[in-house]
Design an enzyme around this catalytic site. Structure first.
Site, mmCIF file in Angstrom:
data_model
loop_
_atom_site.group_PDB
_atom_site.id
_atom_site.type_symbol
_atom_site.label_atom_id
_atom_site.label_comp_id
_atom_site.label_asym_id
_atom_site.label_seq_id
_atom_site.Cartn_x
_atom_site.Cartn_y
_atom_site.Cartn_z
ATOM 1 N N HIS A 216 0.816 -1.216 0.000
ATOM 2 C CA HIS A 216 0.000 0.000 0.000
ATOM 3 C C HIS A 216 0.846 1.260 0.000
ATOM 4 O O HIS A 216 0.429 2.297 -0.501
ATOM 5 C CB HIS A 216 -1.001 -0.048 1.149
ATOM 6 C CG HIS A 216 -2.120 -0.985 0.830
ATOM 7 N ND1 HIS A 216 -2.115 -2.299 1.215
ATOM 8 C CD2 HIS A 216 -3.221 -0.800 0.059
ATOM 9 C CE1 HIS A 216 -3.202 -2.886 0.731
ATOM 10 N NE2 HIS A 216 -3.893 -2.004 0.028
ATOM 11 N N GLU A 465 -11.233 -10.814 -4.416
ATOM 12 C CA GLU A 465 -9.793 -10.694 -4.182
ATOM 13 C C GLU A 465 -9.243 -11.853 -3.358
ATOM 14 O O GLU A 465 -8.077 -11.872 -2.998
ATOM 15 C CB GLU A 465 -9.452 -9.350 -3.547
ATOM 16 C CG GLU A 465 -10.246 -8.980 -2.327
ATOM 17 C CD GLU A 465 -9.925 -7.565 -1.815
ATOM 18 O OE1 GLU A 465 -8.903 -6.989 -2.204
ATOM 19 O OE2 GLU A 465 -10.712 -7.060 -0.999
ATOM 20 N N ASP A 489 -4.641 -8.302 -4.189
ATOM 21 C CA ASP A 489 -4.787 -9.360 -3.190
ATOM 22 C C ASP A 489 -5.035 -10.712 -3.836
ATOM 23 O O ASP A 489 -4.591 -11.741 -3.317
ATOM 24 C CB ASP A 489 -5.943 -9.023 -2.229
ATOM 25 C CG ASP A 489 -5.482 -8.044 -1.167
ATOM 26 O OD1 ASP A 489 -4.391 -8.265 -0.606
ATOM 27 O OD2 ASP A 489 -6.183 -7.055 -0.916
ATOM 28 N N CYS A 536 -9.920 -3.354 -10.261
ATOM 29 C CA CYS A 536 -9.462 -2.128 -9.599
ATOM 30 C C CYS A 536 -8.089 -2.323 -8.962
ATOM 31 O O CYS A 536 -7.582 -1.427 -8.300
ATOM 32 C CB CYS A 536 -10.477 -1.648 -8.571
ATOM 33 S SG CYS A 536 -10.704 -2.800 -7.217
HETATM 34 C C1 PEP Z 1 -6.700 -5.139 -4.543
HETATM 35 O O1 PEP Z 1 -6.495 -5.958 -3.649
HETATM 36 O O2 PEP Z 1 -6.421 -5.348 -5.738
HETATM 37 C C2 PEP Z 1 -7.296 -3.834 -4.229
HETATM 38 C C3 PEP Z 1 -7.671 -3.011 -5.180
HETATM 39 O O3 PEP Z 1 -7.409 -3.476 -2.933
HETATM 40 P P1 PEP Z 1 -6.170 -3.046 -2.025
HETATM 41 O O4 PEP Z 1 -4.994 -2.822 -2.906
HETATM 42 O O5 PEP Z 1 -6.567 -1.805 -1.305
HETATM 43 O O6 PEP Z 1 -6.009 -4.212 -1.112
HETATM 44 MG MG MG Z 2 -7.384 -5.692 -1.727
#
Ligand code: PEP
Ligand code: MG
Length: 600
Positions: A216, A465, A489, A536
């Site tokens: 992140h 995910e 994920d 996403c």
């Molecule tokens: C993902 O897991 O691809 C996602 C978009 O959520 P995050 O990156 O916030 O876990």
């Molecule tokens: Mg995620």
């Protein structure tokens, strides 16, 4: 002497600037810029803490003097004497003053920075006794930091200086006055909350020792659209405060103390990048339509309501992922705020996001903290520390604290009265979690009705995910209006690779056949049932995968605003009809990464 450090490229482009080291002390300290008029107050905070620590040490010395040699060895008294000397040493006090005055660092940051500068000098000493005084200095600084806790001003990440990029090939940026030079941030690790704090600041680039491509911290760096390298192992040990550094965010290389020739070459690359961005900017108002007339939705991923400005600027047709957890992070840094935002504060934030998108839809994902996104920069408990990615995270966290979750749901439902909101739930895997979530959403609605509060309708979506979710799509499609594939994920959990761990980053493979199969099946099944589906995760903004995802039938991509135009360029050049059979061949290949390079 010029040398380079290699890591993982996470945000493209070239940054050239002076290193600002954020050292991790044993005490968690806030790093922020103060306003020029706050310099005196900040120096005063250090002075007050120093006087208090001096008094504390005097008291200790007095009590040691009263003890017998059995209770307090002679060395203890000598040690306290050393601590007093270190506390008053000009190298410490003068240095701290320098960082506050010249760089506008807050007092704690100035202290840890100067500690690191002096500690390196100690490390280089021949004399073992003197070398060992480093630990004493650390203890003295820790005492000071403890004293200063709770006296911090409200965060003020004000840009303190002008930036100046090298002007032409002959222009040696190292000739700049340090005050005018761009700054690049070098740290062992930065939490997503730290990154958020730096988002409004002046840094031209980031380097961290740890982290993976989709950690992140890397994601926030990418959203800032400045060059960044993570997983650079020992960068924070090798780079010194104020060193000149080049960050090559395309290659994942950090060049320290570059020679004029290297600087000229990277200055040239930097200008090439600027030109390319200028070219892409012309696509902003062009609709994202493939050669064979397929309309593609390019949506934005945002962390804060204010990010909608860049989303609109980049031509996004909506927000596909608002990571609402960032509203909840790093708040205790300011004494005036409570730990979690209440319903009203959240409602205002969601409303701002909706208004910012000027009538386009906004997908708000409910809080996803835990794993590499601890709410306060630290793991919530010892237990979680064991295996945070598999622990109490995202919807699990929300269901474990229904009062907190209901507060968020009410705020989102109220904001939906102001525009189109899609409510997205992260990390679902079990039918029981789906049931609990849906009944809490109903409950939140009923609460608002009972209070006579206005609220709006929302479309309901689930993140896919976790492999278990991708393998039980029918259950999900029964209950939700749309799916959003979180590839970050999905890859982590399918391949058992911690996305934040640079040691296994080479195995984190979006093109692994198992990952592609889960992505392809999710897109196909959602479409068969007439439900919306988007991606996403970071894969959506990676131009290497645009053609493949189009070929698999994806028509909705959500990514950082900074990636939208490059993906749009790919879309405009693609023929979705021709890509479909090719994508099936890639899917069947033993080595899809190689097959991606094959002609149609
Ligand atoms: C993902 O897991 O691809 C996602 C978009 O959520 P995050 O990156 O916030 O876990
Ligand atoms: Mg995620």
């Amino acid at each position: 002497m010029t040398f380079s450090v290699h890591g993982l490229p996470v945000a493209r482009g070239i940054a050239i600037g002076r290193a600002v080291l954020v050292v991790s002390s044993r005490i968690d300290v806030a790093h922020y810029f103060i306003k020029p008029e706050e310099v005196e107050t900040e120096i005063d905070r250090v002075r007050t803490a120093r006087n208090a620590v001096a008094e504390e040490l005097l008291k200790l010395q007095a009590s040691v003097a009263l003890m017998g040699p059995n209770d307090a060895p002679h060395e203890l008294s000598a040690l306290l004497e050393v601590h007093q000397m270190l506390l008053q040493d000009e190298a410490l006090t003068g240095g701290v003053k320098h960082w506050i005055t010249e760089r506008l660092y807050n007092a704690e940051w100035a202290l840890t920075t100067q500690l690191e500068v002096i500690a390196r000098q100690f490390d280089e000493m021949e004399d073992e006794y003197l070398r060992e005084r480093k630990a004493d200095l650390e203890q003295v600084v820790e005492r000071l930091l403890h004293r200063m806790k709770g006296t911090a001003a409200v965060l003020a990440p004000t840009p303190p200086r002008k930036k100046r990029a090298p002007q032409d090939e002959d222009d040696d940026p190292t000739a700049n006055d340090a005050f005018d030079a761009p700054l690049v941030l070098i740290a062992h690790d930065l939490s997503p909350a730290d990154m958020l704090q730096f988002k409004k600041s002046v840094f031209a680039g980031f380097v961290t020792d740890v982290g993976g491509r989709t950690s992140h911290t890397a994601i926030v760096a990418r959203s800032m659209d400045i060059p960044a390298v993570v997983g650079a192992r020992s960068a924070s040990q090798l780079v010194r405060q104020d060193d000149w550094v080049i960050i090559d965010g395309d290659a994942g290389v950090v060049i320290v103390d570059p020679s004029p020739i290297i600087l000229a070459e990277y200055g040239f690359k930097q200008r090439q990048g600027d030109l390319e961005r200028g070219r892409l900017a012309r696509l902003r108002h062009k609709p994202a339509v493939t050669l064979d007339g397929q309309r593609i939705d390019l949506l934005a991923n945002i962390e804060m309501p204010e990010d909608t400005v860049n989303a609109v600027k980049a031509g996004a047709v909506g927000v596909g992922l608002f990571r609402s957890e960032f509203l909840f992070m790093g708040r205790e840094a300011s004494a005036r705020q409570t730990r979690l935002p209440d319903e009203e504060e959240q409602y205002q934030a969601y409303k701002r996001a909706v208004e910012g998108m000027q009538g386009m839809p906004v997908t708000i994902r409910t809080i996803d903290v835990g794993a590499d996104k601890p709410i306060d920069g630290k793991p919530a408990s010892k237990q979680e520390h064991l295996n945070p990615a598999l622990g109490l995270r995202a919807i699990r966290w929300s269901l474990a604290d229904p009062a907190m979750f209901l507060t968020q749901l009410r705020a989102i439902l109220r904001a939906a009265a102001h525009g189109e909101i899609h409510l997205l739930i992260p990390m679902l895997a079990h039918a029981s979690e789906i049931r609990q979530t849906l009944s809490l959403i109903d409950f939140a609605r009923a609460e608002l009705d009972n209070k006579g509060m206005v609220h709006g309708r929302v479309k309901l979506g689930a993140m896919i995910e976790i492999p278990a979710a991708a393998l039980t799509l029918k259950t999900f499609l029964k209950h939700f209006d749309f799916l959003s594939i979180g590839t970050n994920d999905l890859i982590q959990y399918t391949l058992a690779i911690d996305r934040a761990d640079e040691a296994v980053a080479h195995l984190y493979d979006p093109a692994h056949p198992a990952v592609l199969r889960l992505v392809a099946d999710t897109i196909a099944e959602a479409q068969r049932q007439g439900k919306g589906v988007s991606v996403c995760g970071e894969m959506a903004g990676d131009v290497q995968f645009t053609r493949l995802l189009l070929g698999l039938g994806l028509r909705s991509f959500s990514m950082h605003p900074s990636q939208i135009l490059a993906v749009k360029q790919e879309v405009l050049r693609a023929d979705a009809g021709k890509l479909a059979p090719w994508a099936q061949r890639v899917l069947e290949a033993d080595d899809p990464a190689a097959a991606l390079l094959l002609p149609l």
